[in-house]
Design a protein around this motif. Structure first.
Motif, PDB file in Angstrom:
ATOM      1  N   GLN A   1       8.049  -0.156 -26.166  1.00 20.52           N
ATOM      2  CA  GLN A   1       8.985   0.121 -25.077  1.00 20.52           C
ATOM      3  C   GLN A   1       8.240   0.509 -23.810  1.00 20.52           C
ATOM      4  N   GLY A   2       7.228   1.357 -23.941  1.00 27.02           N
ATOM      5  CA  GLY A   2       6.494   1.818 -22.775  1.00 27.02           C
ATOM      6  C   GLY A   2       5.767   0.699 -22.048  1.00 27.02           C
ATOM      7  N   TRP A   3       4.996  -0.080 -22.801  1.00 29.45           N
ATOM      8  CA  TRP A   3       4.162  -1.098 -22.155  1.00 29.45           C
ATOM      9  C   TRP A   3       4.969  -2.309 -21.682  1.00 29.45           C
ATOM     10  N   VAL A   4       5.963  -2.735 -22.457  1.00 31.24           N
ATOM     11  CA  VAL A   4       6.797  -3.859 -22.017  1.00 31.24           C
ATOM     12  C   VAL A   4       7.620  -3.450 -20.805  1.00 31.24           C
ATOM     13  N   SER A   5       8.132  -2.216 -20.812  1.00 33.13           N
ATOM     14  CA  SER A   5       8.889  -1.727 -19.664  1.00 33.13           C
ATOM     15  C   SER A   5       8.007  -1.652 -18.422  1.00 33.13           C
ATOM     16  N   LEU A   6       6.768  -1.186 -18.580  1.00 32.25           N
ATOM     17  CA  LEU A   6       5.853  -1.110 -17.435  1.00 32.25           C
ATOM     18  C   LEU A   6       5.665  -2.490 -16.798  1.00 32.25           C
ATOM     19  N   ILE A   7       5.444  -3.504 -17.639  1.00 28.80           N
ATOM     20  CA  ILE A   7       5.254  -4.864 -17.121  1.00 28.80           C
ATOM     21  C   ILE A   7       6.527  -5.368 -16.452  1.00 28.80           C
ATOM     22  N   ALA A   8       7.673  -5.112 -17.079  1.00 28.13           N
ATOM     23  CA  ALA A   8       8.946  -5.565 -16.508  1.00 28.13           C
ATOM     24  C   ALA A   8       9.219  -4.878 -15.172  1.00 28.13           C
ATOM     25  N   ILE A   9       8.935  -3.581 -15.086  1.00 26.93           N
ATOM     26  CA  ILE A   9       9.141  -2.863 -13.826  1.00 26.93           C
ATOM     27  C   ILE A   9       8.237  -3.427 -12.740  1.00 26.93           C
ATOM     28  N   MET A  10       6.989  -3.710 -13.084  1.00 29.96           N
ATOM     29  CA  MET A  10       6.072  -4.290 -12.107  1.00 29.96           C
ATOM     30  C   MET A  10       6.592  -5.636 -11.603  1.00 29.96           C
ATOM     31  N   LEU A  11       7.052  -6.486 -12.511  1.00 26.73           N
ATOM     32  CA  LEU A  11       7.573  -7.797 -12.106  1.00 26.73           C
ATOM     33  C   LEU A  11       8.806  -7.647 -11.226  1.00 26.73           C
ATOM     34  N   GLY A  12       9.688  -6.718 -11.579  1.00 25.68           N
ATOM     35  CA  GLY A  12      10.856  -6.469 -10.749  1.00 25.68           C
ATOM     36  C   GLY A  12      10.476  -5.954  -9.370  1.00 25.68           C
ATOM     37  N   THR A  13       9.460  -5.090  -9.341  1.00 23.39           N
ATOM     38  CA  THR A  13       8.963  -4.565  -8.067  1.00 23.39           C
ATOM     39  C   THR A  13       8.417  -5.683  -7.199  1.00 23.39           C
ATOM     40  N   TRP A  14       7.620  -6.557  -7.788  1.00 31.50           N
ATOM     41  CA  TRP A  14       7.021  -7.649  -7.013  1.00 31.50           C
ATOM     42  C   TRP A  14       8.083  -8.617  -6.500  1.00 31.50           C
ATOM     43  N   GLY A  15       9.059  -8.938  -7.346  1.00 27.86           N
ATOM     44  CA  GLY A  15      10.132  -9.831  -6.902  1.00 27.86           C
ATOM     45  C   GLY A  15      10.932  -9.228  -5.761  1.00 27.86           C
ATOM     46  N   ALA A  16      11.250  -7.944  -5.874  1.00 29.31           N
ATOM     47  CA  ALA A  16      12.005  -7.280  -4.811  1.00 29.31           C
ATOM     48  C   ALA A  16      11.169  -7.122  -3.548  1.00 29.31           C
ATOM     49  N   ALA A  17       9.871  -6.884  -3.707  1.00 30.93           N
ATOM     50  CA  ALA A  17       8.996  -6.762  -2.539  1.00 30.93           C
ATOM     51  C   ALA A  17       8.950  -8.083  -1.773  1.00 30.93           C
ATOM     52  N   TRP A  18       8.919  -9.192  -2.508  1.00 29.68           N
ATOM     53  CA  TRP A  18       8.942 -10.496  -1.834  1.00 29.68           C
ATOM     54  C   TRP A  18      10.272 -10.684  -1.102  1.00 29.68           C
ATOM     55  N   PHE A  19      11.377 -10.353  -1.778  1.00 26.06           N
ATOM     56  CA  PHE A  19      12.698 -10.620  -1.204  1.00 26.06           C
ATOM     57  C   PHE A  19      12.995  -9.717  -0.014  1.00 26.06           C
ATOM     58  N   PHE A  20      12.691  -8.430  -0.135  1.00 24.00           N
ATOM     59  CA  PHE A  20      13.075  -7.472   0.912  1.00 24.00           C
ATOM     60  C   PHE A  20      11.996  -7.257   1.974  1.00 24.00           C
ATOM     61  N   LEU A  21      10.743  -7.568   1.659  1.00 24.77           N
ATOM     62  CA  LEU A  21       9.656  -7.278   2.593  1.00 24.77           C
ATOM     63  C   LEU A  21       8.946  -8.535   3.087  1.00 24.77           C
ATOM     64  N   VAL A  22       8.461  -9.355   2.168  1.00 21.91           N
ATOM     65  CA  VAL A  22       7.674 -10.524   2.558  1.00 21.91           C
ATOM     66  C   VAL A  22       8.546 -11.613   3.171  1.00 21.91           C
ATOM     67  N   ARG A  23       9.643 -11.944   2.522  1.00 30.27           N
ATOM     68  CA  ARG A  23      10.506 -13.033   2.989  1.00 30.27           C
ATOM     69  C   ARG A  23      11.033 -12.804   4.410  1.00 30.27           C
ATOM     70  N   PRO A  24      11.558 -11.588   4.738  1.00 26.60           N
ATOM     71  CA  PRO A  24      12.018 -11.375   6.117  1.00 26.60           C
ATOM     72  C   PRO A  24      10.895 -11.492   7.139  1.00 26.60           C
ATOM     73  N   GLN A  25       9.696 -11.037   6.782  1.00 27.07           N
ATOM     74  CA  GLN A  25       8.563 -11.143   7.705  1.00 27.07           C
ATOM     75  C   GLN A  25       8.202 -12.600   7.967  1.00 27.07           C
ATOM     76  N   LYS A  26       8.213 -13.403   6.919  1.00 27.20           N
ATOM     77  CA  LYS A  26       7.899 -14.822   7.091  1.00 27.20           C
ATOM     78  C   LYS A  26       8.976 -15.519   7.913  1.00 27.20           C
ATOM     79  N   ALA A  27      10.239 -15.154   7.672  1.00 27.81           N
ATOM     80  CA  ALA A  27      11.332 -15.758   8.434  1.00 27.81           C
ATOM     81  C   ALA A  27      11.249 -15.380   9.905  1.00 27.81           C
ATOM     82  N   ALA A  28      10.899 -14.127  10.175  1.00 29.81           N
ATOM     83  CA  ALA A  28      10.771 -13.682  11.564  1.00 29.81           C
ATOM     84  C   ALA A  28       9.620 -14.381  12.255  1.00 29.81           C
ATOM     85  N   ALA A  29       8.509 -14.563  11.522  1.00 28.35           N
ATOM     86  CA  ALA A  29       7.358 -15.241  12.109  1.00 28.35           C
ATOM     87  C   ALA A  29       7.668 -16.708  12.401  1.00 28.35           C
TER      88      ALA A  29
END
Length: 359
Positions: A319-347
């Motif tokens: 549970q600990g290690w699989v959850s850690l990996i899943a949280i990281m993947l969710g973080t990266w996906g959200a970082a792309w959607f909320f942070l990277v994608r708007p910056q690229k669109a603005a540029a």
């Protein structure tokens, strides 16, 4: 004995505030900046706790019970939690310590996080959570599958972390060679200068986090609760207590999370960093959404970045290690959607510069 939870929580809140130790930043920076500045110290905290817990278990001081592994609930909940921490601007502990600094957005995220964790664990969706987490597999830990002592993964993981720590320290020393640090005038002298005037290195935060995590097992066991650090369940208990008045919900873990608020507030006040900060309406709405998503995700996954990614990983539970990996993947996906994608669109929407011919 439950007051020891308040004291340990205050120590944790102080350490988090002074070291700016947030697991959200550790995971996010791996993706956005390819930086392990906070991630490697976080692994160090896991390793320190793993050694301490294995030793204390061996001498009979504590008797940890790794969580059973419900793959679908853990993966789905972890992904949701990862998305939520980007929306909220911090994980569970990060939200607590930033609320202690006076960030209204963190208070909003914290309220919705606790509320929806309570809904998922003790409220109308409790049966859904229970059913999702009932779909478990046979083995709960790596050592159980391999049929070895817990010291085998503890030693192997600690050795790996040791290599990563040495590499990062050497790389950091090489980058800082020849640089002159800018030092501001000290507001205090002696111990007060180090406790409140200067930010703490991430390594300090990681080491102290690991030590506090070990102490949590001992103090919590002494108070009649078999567990280490935890944020989601006590947050849900607070919300439930406020609506039902059931004082039996107020235990060591509830004191712990209240202590985080107290400790971070004290640290921020001493450092002159406390002030009420009100974000714009869009940030408040996103913080509320992040809190809801964190509460739902953590309840399904059986824990947050502390209960799973720090504590359960030190027990080498799936549970600990699989959850850690899943949280990281969710973080990266959200970082792309909320942070990277708007910056690229603005540029992409900026007009190209007009070049004038030379005279």
């Amino acid at each position: 004995m439950i007051l020891t939870g308040l004291l340990l929580g205050a120590a944790l809140g102080y350490v988090l505030q002074r070291s700016r130790f947030c697991v959200t930043g550790a995971f996010r920076d791996l993706y956005l900046a390819r930086s392990t500045r906070y991630f490697t110290p976080f692994l160090l905290a896991i390793a320190i706790q793993a050694v301490g817990v294995a030793a204390l278990t061996g001498v009979g001081v504590i008797a940890p019970e790794p969580a059973s592994f419900a793959p679908l609930a853990v993966i789905g909940g972890g992904l949701l939690f990862g998305v939520g921490i980007i929306m909220a601007g911090g994980c569970a502990t990060g939200t607590y310590y930033r609320a202690g600094e006076g960030l209204i957005g963190s208070w909003v995220a914290l309220i919705f996080y606790a509320l929806f964790a309570a809904v998922m664990k003790y409220g109308p969706l409790g049966s859904f959570t229970e059913a999702a987490r009932a779909r478990t597999v046979a083995d709960a830990t790596l050592q159980e599958t391999l049929g070895v002592s817990v010291w085998v993964p503890v030693i192997a993981f600690s050795a790996l972390v040791g290599v990563l720590v040495v590499r990062q320290v050497r790389a950091s020393a090489a980058r800082s060679t020849g640089r002159t640090a800018v030092r501001l005038p000290a507001r205090r002298t002696g111990l007060g200068h180090y406790l409140a005037d200067i930010p703490w290195n991430p390594w300090v935060g990681g080491v102290l986090l690991g030590i506090i995590a070990i102490a949590a097992w001992v103090l919590s066991t002494a108070a009649g609760r078999n567990g280490g650090l935890g944020i989601t369940t006590p947050s849900a208990k607070i919300a439930t207590f406020l609506t039902t008045g059931d004082v039996t919900l107020v235990d060591w873990s509830v004191m712990l999370v209240l202590g985080i608020l107290l400790g971070s507030f004290i640290a921020a006040k001493l450092a002159g960093e406390f002030r009420w900060r009100v974000p714009d309406s869009g940030t408040i709405l996103r913080s509320a959404g992040g809190g809801i998503t964190m509460g739902v995700g953590a309840a399904l996954a059986g824990g947050c970045t502390i209960g799973n990614s720090l504590v359960e990983t030190s027990l080498f539970s799936y549970q600990g290690w699989v959850s850690l990996i899943a949280i990281m993947l969710g973080t990266w996906g959200a970082a792309w959607f909320f942070l990277v994608r708007p910056q690229k669109a603005a540029a992409a929407s900026r007009p190209a510069p007009v070049l004038t011919p030379a005279a």
